[in-house]
Design an enzyme around this catalytic site. Structure first.
Site, PDB file in Angstrom:
ATOM      1  N   GLY A   1       5.931  -3.525   2.622  1.00 43.08           N
ATOM      2  CA  GLY A   1       5.645  -3.014   3.952  1.00 43.08           C
ATOM      3  C   GLY A   1       6.951  -2.581   4.578  1.00 43.08           C
TER       4      GLY A   1
ATOM      5  N   TYR B   1      -3.385   3.498  -1.083  1.00 44.69           N
ATOM      6  CA  TYR B   1      -3.525   2.492  -0.035  1.00 44.69           C
ATOM      7  C   TYR B   1      -4.976   2.048   0.125  1.00 44.69           C
ATOM      8  CZ  TYR B   1       1.169   3.797   1.541  1.00 44.69           C
ATOM      9  OH  TYR B   1       2.511   4.039   1.609  1.00 44.69           O
TER      10      TYR B   1
ATOM     11  N   GLY C   1      17.855  12.748   0.705  1.00 43.68           N
ATOM     12  CA  GLY C   1      17.653  12.329  -0.673  1.00 43.68           C
ATOM     13  C   GLY C   1      18.932  12.002  -1.417  1.00 43.68           C
TER      14      GLY C   1
ATOM     15  N   ARG D   1       3.437   9.278   6.965  1.00 43.14           N
ATOM     16  CA  ARG D   1       2.454   9.064   5.902  1.00 43.14           C
ATOM     17  C   ARG D   1       1.263   9.966   6.210  1.00 43.14           C
ATOM     18  NH1 ARG D   1       6.391   7.135   4.269  1.00 43.14           N
ATOM     19  NH2 ARG D   1       6.756   5.058   3.388  1.00 43.14           N
TER      20      ARG D   1
ATOM     21  N   ASP E   1      13.370   2.246   3.729  1.00 43.94           N
ATOM     22  CA  ASP E   1      13.435   0.991   4.478  1.00 43.94           C
ATOM     23  C   ASP E   1      14.752   0.281   4.191  1.00 43.94           C
ATOM     24  OD1 ASP E   1      10.754   1.635   5.028  1.00 43.94           O
ATOM     25  OD2 ASP E   1      10.071   0.463   3.304  1.00 43.94           O
TER      26      ASP E   1
ATOM     27  N   GLY F   1      22.774  13.037   0.488  1.00 47.25           N
ATOM     28  CA  GLY F   1      23.517  12.155   1.371  1.00 47.25           C
ATOM     29  C   GLY F   1      22.815  11.988   2.700  1.00 47.25           C
TER      30      GLY F   1
END
Length: 305
Positions: free
Chosen positions: A42, A108, A229, A172, A263, A232
């Site tokens: 999560g 999901y 990505g 999302r 995250d 940098g």
């Protein structure tokens, strides 16, 4: 008389859903995998665990089903040292589940989950006003109208207390009704103090082609971090008046699975900021945590250096 140790007050509080995670034991498609593992995943609890590993007292606020998967999630997050006193258990709703399909994204199963039923009243007792930073993501307001109201409450409370609101756009697409995400996420980003956004998701949402265009579109936050990505990340920081621009290249990495790396980056960055680091060290801290996650099918890989 034995005195129990008192947990330190959290410097960082994260709020959002965590689910049970089913992932292939090896980097292979879910459809053909013979061995799978049951883990947890999560966005906001990932940030919390990484931050604790980096020495920042952190609390995670959420809801779980009063079921075996909920107990597994709660025990795992707590095992890492995260303060979970703000997590409630709902006997009438399940813990969400998702599946990683390496190279193909995720699946999901979270509709009607305990966390999707959270509202402002459920976090009334959370000490948001006492934390130095409160971190949320764009996933939560997409889960339900109640969750959207919860995020509004978080923004209002942190703002009124003069705290720092950290917001990861974390788009999302499957969670949003068509045509609603871009405006909603832009509005939230403009109200935050620190914003994290991937250049690819910013381009998809708002048509911004580079980091400078993102900053021009989101001028209000004191800090905006644009991640590009394997190229940098760029930080824009105007806390001292001038909008300072700092770029740090990514660490070369053989990517196994990208989910969870954003995250980890946010946690590495926020931990470094709370430790008083400069811009280069903040961005480097983000890259280092992301580098660990990118090499694993786990959101929280055991390797921790």
């Amino acid at each position: 008389m034995v005195l129990m140790p008192v947990a330190p007050a959290p410097r960082l509080i994260t709020i959002g859903e965590t689910m049970a995670l089913v992932t292939p034991a090896h980097a292979e498609p879910l459809a053909t995998a013979q061995d799978v593992r049951l883990l947890i995943g999560g966005a906001e609890s990932n940030v919390a665990v990484h931050a604790v590993r980096l020495g920042i007292p952190t609390a995670w606020v959420s809801a779980l089903g009063d079921d075996a998967l909920g107990m597994r999630v709660l025990d795992e997050v707590a095992r890492h040292g995260v303060d979970v006193r703000g997590v409630t258990r709902n006997p009438d709703a399940p813990t969400g589940v998702y599946f990683k399909d390496p190279g193909r994204g995720v699946l999901y199963y979270r509709r009607g989950s305990a966390a999707s039923l959270l509202g402002p009243e459920d976090i009334a007792g959370a000490p948001l006003e006492d934390a130095e930073i409160v971190h949320v993501s764009g996933i939560t307001p997409a889960l339900s109208p109640r969750c959207a109201a919860l995020i509004e409450s978080v923004f209002a409370r942190v703002g009124a207390a003069g705290g720092i609101l950290s917001f990861d756009v974390n788009h999302r697409a499957a969670l949003w009704k068509p045509g609603t995400a871009a405006s909603a996420l832009l509005t939230l980003a403009r109200r935050a103090d620190i914003v994290f956004v991937g250049l690819d998701e910013a381009e998809g949402l708002w048509g911004t082609a580079d980091a400078d265009a993102v900053r021009a579109l989101v001028p209000e936050p004191a800090v905006v971090v644009v991640k590009d990505g394997d190229v940098g990340a760029t930080e824009f920081d105007r806390r001292t008046g001038e909008d300072l621009r700092t770029f740090v290249p990514a660490i070369r990495t053989e990517v196994v699975e990208p989910v969870g790396a954003g995250d980890a980056f946010a946690a590495g960055y926020l931990a470094a900021r709370l430790q008083g680091a400069d811009a280069v060290t903040r961005l480097t801290g983000g890259h280092r945590r992301a580098h660990l996650v990118l090499q694993s099918t786990d959101d929280l890989p055991p390797l921790d250096n």
